[in-house]
Design an enzyme around this catalytic site. Structure first.
Site, mmCIF file in Angstrom:
data_model
loop_
_atom_site.group_PDB
_atom_site.id
_atom_site.type_symbol
_atom_site.label_atom_id
_atom_site.label_comp_id
_atom_site.label_asym_id
_atom_site.label_seq_id
_atom_site.Cartn_x
_atom_site.Cartn_y
_atom_site.Cartn_z
ATOM 1 N N ASP A 70 0.812 -1.224 0.000
ATOM 2 C CA ASP A 70 0.000 0.000 0.000
ATOM 3 C C ASP A 70 0.848 1.279 0.000
ATOM 4 O O ASP A 70 0.324 2.352 -0.294
ATOM 5 C CB ASP A 70 -0.913 0.035 1.235
ATOM 6 C CG ASP A 70 -1.812 -1.177 1.326
ATOM 7 O OD1 ASP A 70 -2.152 -1.731 0.264
ATOM 8 O OD2 ASP A 70 -2.176 -1.574 2.448
ATOM 9 N N ARG A 101 -16.511 0.739 -24.290
ATOM 10 C CA ARG A 101 -17.077 0.643 -22.939
ATOM 11 C C ARG A 101 -16.307 1.488 -21.922
ATOM 12 O O ARG A 101 -15.189 1.934 -22.186
ATOM 13 C CB ARG A 101 -16.972 -0.818 -22.446
ATOM 14 C CG ARG A 101 -18.007 -1.727 -23.014
ATOM 15 C CD ARG A 101 -17.698 -3.152 -22.587
ATOM 16 N NE ARG A 101 -18.772 -4.047 -22.969
ATOM 17 C CZ ARG A 101 -18.631 -5.356 -23.131
ATOM 18 N NH1 ARG A 101 -17.454 -5.934 -22.955
ATOM 19 N NH2 ARG A 101 -19.662 -6.094 -23.460
#
Ligand code: F6P
Length: 360
Positions: A140, A175
């Site tokens: 992280d 998309r």
């Protein structure tokens, strides 16, 4: 100061690519300095249950540099101080038993490799008298006091590759593709992989979003003729008027589990723009596999430095990366804090300058 003769090494918290590289560096550098290393399995459990520890020599760590995971095993089960420990020898207070067993195993010090949870637990044991040095680990990148941790580069590389692959299918079907990445309450993985992968929208916890702003960015792209969009969303991202999406709430010492923001953003963007949307959750794939060369190098440096600090008697410290140096940082300055993406971080500002939307 008496000479170090025997040290323990353990890994705690969620795994990150590079843990084995640290263990290897600790074992090799300590052994070469005449220090015996005891590998402790499953974090501090290795001090509690005698069958969970074994002596490690250079031969035992040969070939693990490139392997993900950890040869010692790890646990990520919340606050261990909350419940007593039941062993065949009796029931004990967790903290007292670890300290007692540390003495019984005739260890001089520990190298504790882990993220914020393990750093906090280690700090408690340091205050209880166990000499130790910590090595910071997290995909992280949210540990304060160090510019980087091993594991982050591997996670970012994997996420970038995934975003690259989504471009062609997004374009083919015109998309919106939403990619949910890890990172807990910090947006480091989302920001770095989003920029490296050329995402059009990056949503991070540090910048609460308004999805109408995101929808407008996607409409603008359509007008320009780019009729697909890539949205990278950190698992901790949240709307201006809402909280984190959770898979599981905190309970019994376990922290809450984030997740679900990707599917939610995809559904809402489909409704707002009328464009077909799909989502992908990269999840634990970001933690698996072989560490990158950067992470192997950083992990190896961390391991070697940890042993050097122990030999110098610099206990209660975390090895930190302050390029070009590795420096010791007191654990007390690190635990209980989270390193978030600063809003004036140059990569964030550059992404904005390039037209990336942060939904604000
Ligand atoms: O801290 C690393 C991390 O992978 C986070 O990005 C994520 O939120 C969490 O751990 C997942 O934890 P677990 O492996 O317990 O599901």
């Amino acid at each position: 100061m008496p000479r170090m003769k025997r040290i323990g090494v353990l890994t705690g918290g969620g795994d990150a690519p590079g843990l084995n590289a640290v263990i290897r560096a600790v074992v090799k550098s300590a052994s070469n300095a005449g220090i015996q290393v005891v590998g402790l399995e499953d974090s501090f459990d290795g001090l509690i249950y005698p069958e969970k520890s074994r002596i490690l020599g250079p031969r035992d760590v040969t070939g693990i540099l490139r392997l993900g995971g950890t040869m010692l095993g790890t646990v990520n089960t919340g606050n261990p101080f909350l419940a007593p420990i039941v062993t065949p020898q009796g029931t004990f207070d967790y903290g007292d038993r670890v300290v007692e067993m540390f003495g019984q195993m005739e260890l001089d010090a520990l190298v504790c490799i882990g993220g914020d949870g393990t750093l906090a637990i280690s700090y408690e044991f340091y205050k209880k008298g166990i000499p130790l040095v910590c090595v910071p680990k997290t995909i992280d990148n949210d540990i304060v006091g160090t510019t980087s941790c091993f594991g982050f580069d591997t996670a970012v590389s994997f996420a970038t590759d995934a975003i690259d692959r989504l471009h062609s299918t997004a374009e083919a079907h015109r998309r919106i593709m939403v990619v949910e990445v890890m990172g807990r309450y910090a947006g480091w993985i989302a920001l770095h992989s989003g920029v490296a992968g050329g995402a059009d929208v990056i949503l991070i916890p540090e910048i609460p979003y308004d999805l109408e702003q995101v929808a407008q960015c996607i409409r603008d792209r359509d007008k320009l003729g780019a009729r697909f969009s890539i949205v990278v969303v950190a698992e901790g991202a949240h709307p201006k008027d809402g909280g984190f999406m959770l898979i599981e709430a905190a309970h019994g010492g376990h922290v809450e589990r984030l997740g679900g923001i990707g599917i939610r953003c995809a559904a809402q963007l489909e409704e707002l723009t009328g464009k077909e949307s799909r989502y992908v959750v990269l999840g634990h794939l970001q933690r698996g596999g072989s560490p990158t060369a950067f992470d192997r190098t950083l992990a190896t440096r961390f391991g070697g430095k940890a042993v050097e600090l122990l030999m110098k008697g610099q206990f209660g410290k975390m090895v930190a990366n302050h390029p070009p140096d590795l420096v010791p940082v007191p654990l007390g300055e690190v635990v209980g804090k989270t390193k978030l993406v600063p809003l004036d971080y140059d990569l964030l500002l550059t992404a904005r300058a390039l037209g990336v939307s942060f939904g604000d």
